[in-house]
Scaffold this motif. Structure first.
Motif, mmCIF file in Angstrom:
data_model
loop_
_atom_site.group_PDB
_atom_site.id
_atom_site.type_symbol
_atom_site.label_atom_id
_atom_site.label_comp_id
_atom_site.label_asym_id
_atom_site.label_seq_id
_atom_site.Cartn_x
_atom_site.Cartn_y
_atom_site.Cartn_z
ATOM 1 N N MET A 1 0.795 -1.377 0.081
ATOM 2 C CA MET A 1 -0.071 0.002 0.115
ATOM 3 C C MET A 1 0.800 1.381 0.071
ATOM 4 N N THR A 2 2.004 1.114 0.650
ATOM 5 C CA THR A 2 2.774 2.436 0.765
ATOM 6 C C THR A 2 3.377 2.776 -0.659
ATOM 7 N N ALA A 3 3.839 1.645 -1.388
ATOM 8 C CA ALA A 3 4.435 1.891 -2.726
ATOM 9 C C ALA A 3 3.466 2.511 -3.625
ATOM 10 N N LEU A 4 2.244 1.908 -3.430
ATOM 11 C CA LEU A 4 1.087 2.398 -4.281
ATOM 12 C C LEU A 4 0.771 3.880 -4.014
ATOM 13 N N ALA A 5 0.903 4.236 -2.528
ATOM 14 C CA ALA A 5 0.377 5.573 -2.372
ATOM 15 C C ALA A 5 1.464 6.709 -2.986
ATOM 16 N N ARG A 6 2.726 6.205 -2.983
ATOM 17 C CA ARG A 6 3.648 6.978 -3.408
ATOM 18 C C ARG A 6 3.974 7.246 -5.065
ATOM 19 N N LYS A 7 3.425 6.023 -5.870
ATOM 20 C CA LYS A 7 3.568 6.107 -7.085
ATOM 21 C C LYS A 7 2.400 6.952 -7.783
ATOM 22 N N PRO A 8 3.045 7.965 -8.569
ATOM 23 C CA PRO A 8 2.311 8.955 -9.021
ATOM 24 C C PRO A 8 1.710 8.505 -10.543
ATOM 25 N N PHE A 9 0.499 9.052 -10.919
ATOM 26 C CA PHE A 9 -0.077 8.946 -12.173
ATOM 27 C C PHE A 9 1.042 9.520 -13.275
ATOM 28 N N SER A 10 1.125 8.943 -14.219
ATOM 29 C CA SER A 10 1.912 9.858 -15.346
ATOM 30 C C SER A 10 1.363 9.185 -16.703
ATOM 31 N N PRO A 11 1.689 10.029 -17.671
ATOM 32 C CA PRO A 11 0.969 9.909 -19.138
ATOM 33 C C PRO A 11 1.448 8.478 -19.720
ATOM 34 N N LYS B 1 -1.751 14.394 -15.644
ATOM 35 C CA LYS B 1 -1.048 15.555 -16.138
ATOM 36 C C LYS B 1 -0.362 16.245 -14.771
ATOM 37 N N SER B 2 -0.849 16.234 -13.639
ATOM 38 C CA SER B 2 -0.200 16.683 -12.613
ATOM 39 C C SER B 2 0.771 15.797 -11.634
ATOM 40 N N GLU B 3 0.891 14.518 -12.233
ATOM 41 C CA GLU B 3 1.528 13.313 -11.676
ATOM 42 C C GLU B 3 0.759 13.129 -9.997
ATOM 43 N N THR B 4 -0.424 13.133 -9.878
ATOM 44 C CA THR B 4 -0.960 13.009 -8.775
ATOM 45 C C THR B 4 -1.033 11.642 -8.280
ATOM 46 N N THR B 5 -0.474 11.125 -7.011
ATOM 47 C CA THR B 5 -0.613 9.858 -6.600
ATOM 48 C C THR B 5 -1.836 9.132 -6.671
ATOM 49 N N TYR B 6 -1.850 7.925 -6.793
ATOM 50 C CA TYR B 6 -3.018 7.142 -7.047
ATOM 51 C C TYR B 6 -3.997 7.351 -5.713
ATOM 52 N N THR B 7 -3.326 7.397 -4.447
ATOM 53 C CA THR B 7 -4.030 7.491 -3.292
ATOM 54 C C THR B 7 -4.675 9.052 -3.266
ATOM 55 N N ALA B 8 -4.066 9.892 -3.760
ATOM 56 C CA ALA B 8 -4.720 11.403 -3.944
ATOM 57 C C ALA B 8 -5.683 11.448 -4.680
ATOM 58 N N TYR B 9 -5.551 10.727 -5.923
ATOM 59 C CA TYR B 9 -6.789 10.578 -7.094
ATOM 60 C C TYR B 9 -7.950 10.037 -6.394
ATOM 61 N N LEU B 10 -7.788 8.897 -5.726
ATOM 62 C CA LEU B 10 -8.871 8.221 -5.080
ATOM 63 C C LEU B 10 -9.532 9.026 -4.063
ATOM 64 N N ARG C 1 -9.551 12.345 -3.896
ATOM 65 C CA ARG C 1 -10.475 13.265 -4.397
ATOM 66 C C ARG C 1 -11.735 12.701 -4.867
ATOM 67 N N LEU C 2 -11.592 11.532 -5.360
ATOM 68 C CA LEU C 2 -13.168 11.067 -5.725
ATOM 69 C C LEU C 2 -13.857 10.745 -4.623
ATOM 70 N N VAL C 3 -13.256 10.387 -3.583
ATOM 71 C CA VAL C 3 -14.113 10.127 -2.373
ATOM 72 C C VAL C 3 -14.795 11.379 -1.937
ATOM 73 N N GLU C 4 -13.895 12.529 -2.064
ATOM 74 C CA GLU C 4 -14.519 13.902 -1.581
ATOM 75 C C GLU C 4 -15.396 14.038 -2.355
ATOM 76 N N PHE C 5 -15.732 13.971 -3.476
ATOM 77 C CA PHE C 5 -16.731 14.321 -4.504
ATOM 78 C C PHE C 5 -17.993 13.563 -3.994
ATOM 79 N N GLU C 6 -17.811 12.236 -3.618
ATOM 80 C CA GLU C 6 -18.995 11.439 -3.369
ATOM 81 C C GLU C 6 -19.445 11.847 -2.010
#
Length: 202
Positions: free
Chosen positions: A1-11, A50-59, A61-66
């Motif tokens: 989980m730690t590795a996933l949290a630190r890994k950013p999105f990238s194109p 585009k902003s290289e947001t981490t997977y955790t931050a992306y998730l 943000r979606l939860v915040e919307f919900e």
């Protein structure tokens, strides 16, 4: 989980969903009742890449919307159940129209401390001074705090209580009021016959 949290999105690393995959995922999210995530996940995925947001931050943000969407739906449902004759906010009230009204005291009521202390609020004045406006404004604050409201006029309430007592359905009516407030129903004892409501209101 730690590795996933630190890994950013990238194109380069992200493979875009095709229309079929996107449609399937959106349908599954809707079935789960996650309507806001279904609405935003594609645009947020593009933004995250585009902003290289981490997977955790992306998730997150979606939860915040919900969560925000569910809060809005909950508040709107409470407002609908309250049966307001109109919508008026405290912010819209013109205190200069009633200079004798203690504006600071009214605004203090907006913190809703009276709910937890079970304190009754009485708005007394002649016709046209804004009592209904203030009552609705305070009630909307209550709805926004995810507490329930039932708006009614005193004569209508008395008529309902008297009619329920005469028809021996007072317990049922009181249970309905409790349901309107969001409280679980419970058995209400019937008042003694000699304490008829119509004599109590005289």
């Amino acid at each position: 989980m730690t590795a996933l949290a630190r890994k950013p999105f990238s194109p380069a690393a992200r493979t875009p969903l095709d229309n079929a995959e996107s449609g399937t995922l959106k349908g599954q999210l809707v079935k789960l009742g996650l309507h806001s995530i279904a609405e935003h996940f594609e645009a947020e995925a593009d933004r995250a890449a585009k902003s290289e947001t981490t997977y955790t931050a992306y998730l997150a943000r979606l939860v915040e919307f919900e969560l925000a969407d569910k809060a809005d739906r909950s508040i709107n449902a409470r407002i609908a159940r309250a049966r307001f004759p109109m919508l008026r906010t405290l912010e819209e009230y013109d205190f200069s129209f009633q200079p004798g009204l203690p504006a600071a005291r009214v605004r203090e009521l907006a913190n809703l401390a009276f709910l937890d202390s079970a304190t009754n609020i009485l708005l007394i004045g002649g016709p046209g001074v804004g009592k209904t406006h203030l009552a609705i404004g305070l009630s909307l604050k209550v709805c926004a705090a995810r507490r329930s409201v039932l708006f009614t006029y005193a004569p209508d309430l008395l008529d309902q209580l008297v009619a329920a007592e005469v028809s021996h359905t007072l317990g049922k009516l009181l249970a309905q009021f409790r349901l309107s407030s969001g409280e679980p129903p419970r058995r209400w004892p019937r008042p003694p016959a000699r304490c008829a409501c119509h004599s109590a209101w005289s």
